[in-house]
Scaffold this motif. Structure first.
Motif, PDB file in Angstrom:
ATOM      1  N   GLN A  45       5.442 -22.213   7.927  1.00  0.00           N
ATOM      2  CA  GLN A  45       5.447 -20.958   7.167  1.00  0.00           C
ATOM      3  C   GLN A  45       6.104 -19.845   7.993  1.00  0.00           C
ATOM      4  O   GLN A  45       5.872 -19.734   9.191  1.00  0.00           O
ATOM      5  CB  GLN A  45       4.036 -20.555   6.778  1.00  0.00           C
ATOM      6  N   SER A  46       6.879 -19.024   7.323  1.00  0.00           N
ATOM      7  CA  SER A  46       7.607 -17.955   8.005  1.00  0.00           C
ATOM      8  C   SER A  46       7.615 -16.703   7.138  1.00  0.00           C
ATOM      9  O   SER A  46       7.677 -16.789   5.908  1.00  0.00           O
ATOM     10  CB  SER A  46       9.052 -18.393   8.277  1.00  0.00           C
ATOM     11  N   ILE A  47       7.481 -15.546   7.790  1.00  0.00           N
ATOM     12  CA  ILE A  47       7.599 -14.277   7.072  1.00  0.00           C
ATOM     13  C   ILE A  47       8.587 -13.372   7.793  1.00  0.00           C
ATOM     14  O   ILE A  47       8.785 -13.484   9.008  1.00  0.00           O
ATOM     15  CB  ILE A  47       6.246 -13.547   6.940  1.00  0.00           C
ATOM     16  N   ASN A  48       9.189 -12.496   7.025  1.00  0.00           N
ATOM     17  CA  ASN A  48      10.079 -11.473   7.575  1.00  0.00           C
ATOM     18  C   ASN A  48       9.412 -10.114   7.374  1.00  0.00           C
ATOM     19  O   ASN A  48       8.978  -9.794   6.263  1.00  0.00           O
ATOM     20  CB  ASN A  48      11.438 -11.499   6.868  1.00  0.00           C
ATOM     21  N   VAL A  49       9.306  -9.336   8.443  1.00  0.00           N
ATOM     22  CA  VAL A  49       8.677  -8.020   8.401  1.00  0.00           C
ATOM     23  C   VAL A  49       9.732  -6.959   8.648  1.00  0.00           C
ATOM     24  O   VAL A  49      10.427  -6.996   9.664  1.00  0.00           O
ATOM     25  CB  VAL A  49       7.562  -7.909   9.467  1.00  0.00           C
ATOM     26  N   GLN A  50       9.876  -6.042   7.712  1.00  0.00           N
ATOM     27  CA  GLN A  50      10.821  -4.931   7.872  1.00  0.00           C
ATOM     28  C   GLN A  50      10.116  -3.751   8.496  1.00  0.00           C
ATOM     29  O   GLN A  50       9.028  -3.357   8.053  1.00  0.00           O
ATOM     30  CB  GLN A  50      11.411  -4.539   6.508  1.00  0.00           C
ATOM     31  N   THR A  91      13.056  -7.368  10.735  1.00  0.00           N
ATOM     32  CA  THR A  91      14.278  -6.644  10.382  1.00  0.00           C
ATOM     33  C   THR A  91      14.013  -5.175  10.681  1.00  0.00           C
ATOM     34  O   THR A  91      13.143  -4.563  10.054  1.00  0.00           O
ATOM     35  CB  THR A  91      14.625  -6.811   8.895  1.00  0.00           C
ATOM     36  N   ILE A  92      14.730  -4.628  11.638  1.00  0.00           N
ATOM     37  CA  ILE A  92      14.512  -3.244  12.065  1.00  0.00           C
ATOM     38  C   ILE A  92      15.661  -2.377  11.569  1.00  0.00           C
ATOM     39  O   ILE A  92      16.832  -2.699  11.787  1.00  0.00           O
ATOM     40  CB  ILE A  92      14.417  -3.158  13.603  1.00  0.00           C
ATOM     41  N   MET A  93      15.328  -1.290  10.887  1.00  0.00           N
ATOM     42  CA  MET A  93      16.365  -0.401  10.363  1.00  0.00           C
ATOM     43  C   MET A  93      16.103   1.034  10.823  1.00  0.00           C
ATOM     44  O   MET A  93      14.956   1.415  11.088  1.00  0.00           O
ATOM     45  CB  MET A  93      16.421  -0.453   8.829  1.00  0.00           C
ATOM     46  N   GLU A 110      14.513 -10.099   0.661  1.00  0.00           N
ATOM     47  CA  GLU A 110      14.778 -10.407   2.067  1.00  0.00           C
ATOM     48  C   GLU A 110      13.543 -10.396   2.958  1.00  0.00           C
ATOM     49  O   GLU A 110      13.547 -11.013   4.021  1.00  0.00           O
ATOM     50  CB  GLU A 110      15.806  -9.419   2.628  1.00  0.00           C
ATOM     51  N   ALA A 111      12.499  -9.674   2.592  1.00  0.00           N
ATOM     52  CA  ALA A 111      11.333  -9.561   3.472  1.00  0.00           C
ATOM     53  C   ALA A 111      10.038  -9.786   2.698  1.00  0.00           C
ATOM     54  O   ALA A 111      10.009  -9.713   1.461  1.00  0.00           O
ATOM     55  CB  ALA A 111      11.312  -8.201   4.158  1.00  0.00           C
ATOM     56  N   ASP A 112       8.996 -10.076   3.450  1.00  0.00           N
ATOM     57  CA  ASP A 112       7.675 -10.293   2.869  1.00  0.00           C
ATOM     58  C   ASP A 112       6.781  -9.070   3.026  1.00  0.00           C
ATOM     59  O   ASP A 112       5.946  -8.791   2.169  1.00  0.00           O
ATOM     60  CB  ASP A 112       7.004 -11.486   3.560  1.00  0.00           C
ATOM     61  N   VAL A 113       6.941  -8.359   4.137  1.00  0.00           N
ATOM     62  CA  VAL A 113       6.155  -7.164   4.430  1.00  0.00           C
ATOM     63  C   VAL A 113       7.107  -6.021   4.745  1.00  0.00           C
ATOM     64  O   VAL A 113       8.089  -6.214   5.472  1.00  0.00           O
ATOM     65  CB  VAL A 113       5.199  -7.400   5.619  1.00  0.00           C
ATOM     66  N   TYR A 114       6.818  -4.844   4.185  1.00  0.00           N
ATOM     67  CA  TYR A 114       7.694  -3.686   4.368  1.00  0.00           C
ATOM     68  C   TYR A 114       6.913  -2.494   4.894  1.00  0.00           C
ATOM     69  O   TYR A 114       5.799  -2.218   4.425  1.00  0.00           O
ATOM     70  CB  TYR A 114       8.329  -3.270   3.029  1.00  0.00           C
ATOM     71  N   THR A 344       3.357  -2.736   3.225  1.00  0.00           N
ATOM     72  CA  THR A 344       3.147  -3.275   1.895  1.00  0.00           C
ATOM     73  C   THR A 344       3.617  -4.726   1.844  1.00  0.00           C
ATOM     74  O   THR A 344       4.366  -5.185   2.705  1.00  0.00           O
ATOM     75  CB  THR A 344       3.940  -2.463   0.855  1.00  0.00           C
ATOM     76  N   MET A 345       3.187  -5.427   0.817  1.00  0.00           N
ATOM     77  CA  MET A 345       3.581  -6.823   0.632  1.00  0.00           C
ATOM     78  C   MET A 345       4.498  -6.943  -0.587  1.00  0.00           C
ATOM     79  O   MET A 345       4.204  -6.365  -1.645  1.00  0.00           O
ATOM     80  CB  MET A 345       2.347  -7.703   0.425  1.00  0.00           C
ATOM     81  N   ALA A 346       5.593  -7.655  -0.424  1.00  0.00           N
ATOM     82  CA  ALA A 346       6.512  -7.854  -1.536  1.00  0.00           C
ATOM     83  C   ALA A 346       5.867  -8.733  -2.606  1.00  0.00           C
ATOM     84  O   ALA A 346       5.219  -9.737  -2.294  1.00  0.00           O
ATOM     85  CB  ALA A 346       7.803  -8.501  -1.049  1.00  0.00           C
ATOM     86  N   LYS A 347       6.026  -8.358  -3.851  1.00  0.00           N
ATOM     87  CA  LYS A 347       5.460  -9.117  -4.963  1.00  0.00           C
ATOM     88  C   LYS A 347       5.997 -10.540  -4.987  1.00  0.00           C
ATOM     89  O   LYS A 347       5.287 -11.482  -5.360  1.00  0.00           O
ATOM     90  CB  LYS A 347       5.800  -8.407  -6.288  1.00  0.00           C
ATOM     91  N   ASP A 348       7.257 -10.712  -4.583  1.00  0.00           N
ATOM     92  CA  ASP A 348       7.884 -12.029  -4.664  1.00  0.00           C
ATOM     93  C   ASP A 348       7.794 -12.821  -3.356  1.00  0.00           C
ATOM     94  O   ASP A 348       8.489 -13.827  -3.185  1.00  0.00           O
ATOM     95  CB  ASP A 348       9.344 -11.910  -5.090  1.00  0.00           C
ATOM     96  N   SER A 349       6.955 -12.383  -2.417  1.00  0.00           N
ATOM     97  CA  SER A 349       6.797 -13.138  -1.177  1.00  0.00           C
ATOM     98  C   SER A 349       6.301 -14.552  -1.483  1.00  0.00           C
ATOM     99  O   SER A 349       5.402 -14.747  -2.306  1.00  0.00           O
ATOM    100  CB  SER A 349       5.795 -12.440  -0.249  1.00  0.00           C
TER     101      SER A 349
END
Length: 455
Positions: A45-50, A91-93, A110-114, A344-349
């Motif tokens: 399992q993998s998640i992307n955090v912005q 992902t750092i912006m 693109e991300a699971d948590v924002y 927050t958590m993306a609805k489509d995660s």
């Protein structure tokens, strides 16, 4: 021959047993053995955090001070060690253009948590997962860990909501307050600001400390405030101090702006008066170059935040010289921008369980102390008051935590939307003499209502 074959068979059997033991040992060490991973719950399992702002993956060293700041790699390693088999990527912006970039990331999944200061806009789009159900079913998590009003401040309306709901957890805390230079007050013989100053008090003392410093002979200015980026929030707070407000409502179809109310007009006239006691360059964020230096020439600073003031004050050895008091409050003790960032958590995660695990981890003392001690940002948890690092900066942090607990909540719903920029632009027009204060606010009101109707 038989004896040789038997010996060979025994040897091969022993080799096989040793090899199996070695493999078992290797699996345990790397966390790949299912028995060490609670049945392999997080395997693969993998998640992307912005994240937004001055985060770095690797350690960095300040070229001037030589101090090393830990990177996010430490946080990544710890989370993954606590969730064997899982992977978290970041992902750092930058802050510049973060709203548009976040929208693009959400659209493409693109991300699971924002990290999401503009939570009100995005919750209304239906792209965020409601968080209250996750809180309710997790017996190990409680929102009691947060500083007062932090959860309430980020509540928002979903696309079908009739009431405000929890769509995020407080991550980066923040606050707005008034700062002042005690040394300049002493040199001018002016009494320090009270803990809850009024507009009249600030104005009187700003006037008294504008001119030639009686001790140093240097030019001093009584006050400074940004006339560009944050001017809308400064003005709204001045209106709140008079019992006014930005308007009413939260859902876009219920919002009614009051940008041209009597309190707002009085507030912008007050800012225009204060401009006479400030250095030139307010609308271009200039004139404050000496602030937080030993040569500072400004007595009072409006609408300040902790991230770029508290730690620099201590780093410069100016902590005894700087004072913090509250912004203008209404009769209920409330006022000022609710600031910071929730997660927050993306609805489509596709990995919501792991995303929830990260959200809890991000609000734990482990990450919150990292935020405070390494990322020079404000934590959102009340346990901050028990940390050794807090004790070292308590004089400036104590009023900051108070400011975090008394802003206007929930967050102004338009704070990351076009009405903010309309109002900001018109305040600039007034400060540059293009329009009177009243004309500027009437124009801001008209354009904001039109934007709302055509949204």
């Amino acid at each position: 021959m038989k004896k040789f074959k038997l010996s060979l068979l025994v040897a091969l059997s022993l080799w096989f047993l040793i090899a199996m033991a070695a493999c078992s040992s290797n699996e345990t060490d790397t966390g790949n053995d299912s028995s060490s991973n609670e049945g392999g719950e997080w395997d693969g399992q993998s998640i992307n955090v912005q994240l937004i702002g001055d985060f770095n993956m690797e350690d960095t060293t300040d070229p001037i001070t030589g101090e090393t700041t830990k990177g996010l790699q430490d946080i990544k390693d710890q989370f993954e060690s606590e969730h064997p088999g899982a992977t978290v990527e970041f992902t750092i912006m930058p802050w510049e253009g973060y709203t548009e970039k976040t929208q693009a990331m959400l659209t493409s999944g693109e991300a699971d948590v924002y990290q999401m200061p503009g939570i009100a806009d995005f919750a209304a789009q239906g792209v965020l997962e409601p968080i209250q159900p996750w809180i309710d079913k997790d017996d190990e998590f409680s929102t009691d860990i947060f500083i007062d009003n932090q959860v309430e401040g980020w509540m928002a309306l979903g696309p079908d909501s009739n009431e405000l709901e929890v769509y995020g957890l407080p991550f980066l805390g923040d606050a707005r307050f008034i700062m002042y230079d005690k040394q300049l007050f002493d040199e001018w013989g002016v009494e320090y600001l009270s803990d809850y100053p009024t507009m009249e008090e600030v104005a009187e003392k700003a006037k008294q400390m504008t001119g030639t410093n009686p001790e140093t002979g240097e030019q001093n200015y009584g006050i400074w405030f940004r006339g560009d980026w944050s001017s809308a929030f400064t003005l709204i707070n001045i209106a709140e101090g008079q019992g006014g407000q930005w308007g009413t409502g939260f859902a876009w179809d219920e919002i009614e702006f009051e940008f041209d109310s009597p309190e707002m007009i009085s507030g912008i006239d007050w800012l225009l008066e204060m401009q006479n006691f400030a250095p030139e360059g307010l609308v271009t964020n200039q004139g404050n170059e000496k602030w937080l230096t030993k040569d500072n020439n400004i007595a009072i600073m409006l609408n300040q935040g902790p991230g770029d003031t508290i730690m620099p004050a201590y780093a410069q050895g100016l902590d005894d010289r700087i004072g913090i008091v509250q912004e203008f409050k209404n009769d209920e003790g409330i006022g000022g921008l609710f600031a910071g960032s929730p997660i927050t958590m993306a609805k489509d995660s596709e990995n919501k369980e792991l995303a929830w695990e990260w959200m809890k981890f991000a609000t734990s003392d482990t990450v919150q102390q990292y935020v405070f001690e390494e990322a020079n940002a404000m934590p959102s948890v009340s346990s901050v008051e028990t940390w050794d690092s807090y004790a070292e900066v308590k004089d400036l942090m104590e009023p900051t935590v108070e400011a975090m607990s008394t802003p206007w909540t929930p967050r102004y719903p338009w704070a990351s939307s076009q009405p903010r920029f309309i109002l900001t632009s018109e305040i600039e027009a007034a400060l540059t003499g293009e329009r009177s204060g009243k004309e500027a606010l009437e124009k801001a009101q008209k354009e904001s209502v039109e934007w709302l109707e055509n949204r």
